[in-house]
Write a protein that holds these residues in place. Structure first.
Motif, PDB file in Angstrom:
ATOM      1  N   VAL A 197       0.823  -1.210   0.000  1.00  0.00           N
ATOM      2  CA  VAL A 197       0.000   0.000   0.000  1.00  0.00           C
ATOM      3  C   VAL A 197       0.855   1.257   0.000  1.00  0.00           C
ATOM      4  N   ASN A 198       1.903   1.260   0.796  1.00  0.00           N
ATOM      5  CA  ASN A 198       2.724   2.471   0.902  1.00  0.00           C
ATOM      6  C   ASN A 198       3.665   2.663  -0.282  1.00  0.00           C
ATOM      7  N   TRP A 199       3.583   1.791  -1.277  1.00  0.00           N
ATOM      8  CA  TRP A 199       4.407   1.947  -2.480  1.00  0.00           C
ATOM      9  C   TRP A 199       3.694   2.726  -3.580  1.00  0.00           C
ATOM     10  N   VAL A 200       2.369   2.900  -3.469  1.00  0.00           N
ATOM     11  CA  VAL A 200       1.621   3.457  -4.601  1.00  0.00           C
ATOM     12  C   VAL A 200       2.065   4.871  -4.956  1.00  0.00           C
ATOM     13  N   GLN A 201       2.559   5.617  -3.982  1.00  0.00           N
ATOM     14  CA  GLN A 201       2.990   6.981  -4.275  1.00  0.00           C
ATOM     15  C   GLN A 201       4.279   7.012  -5.100  1.00  0.00           C
ATOM     16  N   ASP A 202       5.027   5.921  -5.057  1.00  0.00           N
ATOM     17  CA  ASP A 202       6.272   5.839  -5.832  1.00  0.00           C
ATOM     18  C   ASP A 202       6.097   5.079  -7.143  1.00  0.00           C
ATOM     19  N   TYR A 203       4.985   4.346  -7.278  1.00  0.00           N
ATOM     20  CA  TYR A 203       4.774   3.520  -8.468  1.00  0.00           C
ATOM     21  C   TYR A 203       3.438   3.865  -9.134  1.00  0.00           C
ATOM     22  N   PRO A 204       3.442   4.694 -10.179  1.00  0.00           N
ATOM     23  CA  PRO A 204       2.197   4.979 -10.903  1.00  0.00           C
ATOM     24  C   PRO A 204       1.595   3.733 -11.541  1.00  0.00           C
ATOM     25  N   ASN A 205       2.393   2.693 -11.699  1.00  0.00           N
ATOM     26  CA  ASN A 205       1.945   1.447 -12.331  1.00  0.00           C
ATOM     27  C   ASN A 205       1.418   0.426 -11.332  1.00  0.00           C
ATOM     28  N   LEU A 206       1.151   0.832 -10.098  1.00  0.00           N
ATOM     29  CA  LEU A 206       0.722  -0.099  -9.051  1.00  0.00           C
ATOM     30  C   LEU A 206      -0.708   0.197  -8.608  1.00  0.00           C
ATOM     31  N   ILE A 207      -1.506  -0.858  -8.516  1.00  0.00           N
ATOM     32  CA  ILE A 207      -2.871  -0.793  -7.980  1.00  0.00           C
ATOM     33  C   ILE A 207      -2.976  -1.830  -6.869  1.00  0.00           C
ATOM     34  N   VAL A 208      -3.491  -1.431  -5.719  1.00  0.00           N
ATOM     35  CA  VAL A 208      -3.718  -2.359  -4.611  1.00  0.00           C
ATOM     36  C   VAL A 208      -5.223  -2.450  -4.366  1.00  0.00           C
ATOM     37  N   ILE A 209      -5.738  -3.665  -4.281  1.00  0.00           N
ATOM     38  CA  ILE A 209      -7.154  -3.905  -4.002  1.00  0.00           C
ATOM     39  C   ILE A 209      -7.274  -4.513  -2.606  1.00  0.00           C
ATOM     40  N   ARG A 210      -8.139  -3.928  -1.791  1.00  0.00           N
ATOM     41  CA  ARG A 210      -8.365  -4.457  -0.439  1.00  0.00           C
ATOM     42  C   ARG A 210      -9.846  -4.778  -0.247  1.00  0.00           C
ATOM     43  N   SER A 211     -10.143  -5.587   0.761  1.00  0.00           N
ATOM     44  CA  SER A 211     -11.518  -5.976   1.071  1.00  0.00           C
ATOM     45  C   SER A 211     -11.746  -5.885   2.569  1.00  0.00           C
TER      46      SER A 211
END
Length: 358
Positions: A197-211
């Motif tokens: 989750v904390n990587w999304v600001q550094d990786y525009p190519n990353l999507i994290v899905i949570r439930s």
């Protein structure tokens, strides 16, 4: 007379009840990996209090919920988009993935990934493990993968294995778009979670899905959320119908995020309960359970899994997850959720009866 086809997901109690000739409420469900205690009292109280709000539309921006999720993950609310379960958000992720040359998918894999990708005509390239449960990414890490997508879930379903940060980082560096489904991540203590989750600001190519539905036992409310860069989430918001998350789901989510005692109790319970069931299955001749970081165990069986499922269902009204819906596993694997000690003993007795060779 209407017949219900063999389910590809767990938790289909209508199908199980028709096979066992009983009411759905009489089925002991090991097939769906949901918290066995049911929803916590805090959520039930929140749902009751929210009933009058059903006369009004939800906030289409879900500002309060996004703010609560943002505080939970130490992010700005613009980086979070609530959805009608993780399945809805996987659909929009698949639409983005379909724009790439192909999407790599470690198999066995949750069936909904294939469903979503096929809906948009995406090319799927399955990546099989070289041994249980290890996938070899060496070749891909030596290629230019910018034109390819990648879908992972962590912990992995159905094996319960964890993808480490040491593996995930180079994959995020190489692939054009990486989708990490962390639907079961909440079952690990925060200090144990290899979340990205904390990587999304550094990786525009990353999507994290949570439930939130599995940990808090509210699958009927359908609530998940995506974490990604704001421009991507704004585009998804424009694609989908308004008010995809209902007001009761919002109320439940706000209560869940505030209920730290329930989370602590769950982490303590799961560690011992999972070990208890693992050892019980391991002691059964003809069964090989695999270690898991999630709230379920994958088990190899000497009997065909469909046959075993039918026997314990018809005789003892117990539903286990026949894993033949994961084509790569064949017909010798089933999956069971972690439940209570009493439920475990009932399952183990039933399996023992079915595995006895005449």
């Amino acid at each position: 007379m209407t017949t219900v086809s063999h389910p590809i997901h767990g938790g289909n109690l209508a199908w199980a009840a028709a096979i066992a000739h009983c009411a759905p409420s009489e089925i002991l469900d090991f097939s769906a990996s949901i918290h066995p205690e049911g929803l916590p009292p805090s959520i039930l109280a929140a749902l009751t209090a929210a009933l009058p709000s059903l006369a009004a539309y939800p906030d289409p921006n879900y500002s309060e919920l996004r703010q609560a999720l943002a505080q939970h993950h130490n992010l700005d609310p613009d980086w979070i988009l609530p959805g009608n379960g993780a399945a809805e958000l996987l659909t929009w992720a698949a639409r983005d993935l379909s724009q790439l040359a192909a999407t790599m998918l470690p198999v066995p894999a949750f069936a909904d990934y294939g469903r979503a990708l096929r809906a948009f005509g995406a090319k799927i390239v399955p990546i099989a493990p070289v041994e249980p449960w290890v996938w070899d990414w060496g070749d891909w890490l030596n290629r230019d993968c910018a034109a390819y997508g990648l879908v992972l879930n962590n912990p992995h379903n159905p094996t319960g294995q964890l993808w480490s940060h040491d593996l995930l980082r180079p994959l995020c560096d190489r692939f054009g778009l990486v989708v990490v489904d962390e639907a079961f991540m909440d079952f690990l203590r925060p200090i144990e979670q290899p979340t990205v989750v904390n990587w999304v600001q550094d990786y525009p190519n990353l999507i994290v899905i949570r439930s939130l539905t599995k940990f808090y036992a509210i699958p009927g409310l359908r609530l998940g959320y995506a974490i990604a860069q704001p421009d991507r989430l704004t585009r998804w918001q424009q694609w989908r119908d308004p008010w995809s998350v209902n007001g009761l789901a919002v109320a439940a989510a706000l209560a869940a995020l505030a209920d730290r005692p329930f989370a602590e109790k769950t982490w303590t319970w799961l560690e011992s309960a999972r070990s208890e069931l693992f050892l019980g299955l391991q002691a059964q001749p003809g069964l090989i359970p695999y270690p898991s970081a999630a709230n379920y165990l994958l088990v190899k069986t000497a009997l065909p899994s469909n046959q075993l499922q039918q026997q314990v269902l018809r005789r003892d009204r117990i539903l286990i997850r026949d894993c033949s819906s994961f084509p790569e596993l064949g017909d010798r694997f089933f999956r069971v959720a972690i439940r209570t000690t009493a439920d475990h003993q009932r399952l183990l007795r039933s399996l023992q009866q079915s595995l006895v060779v005449p």
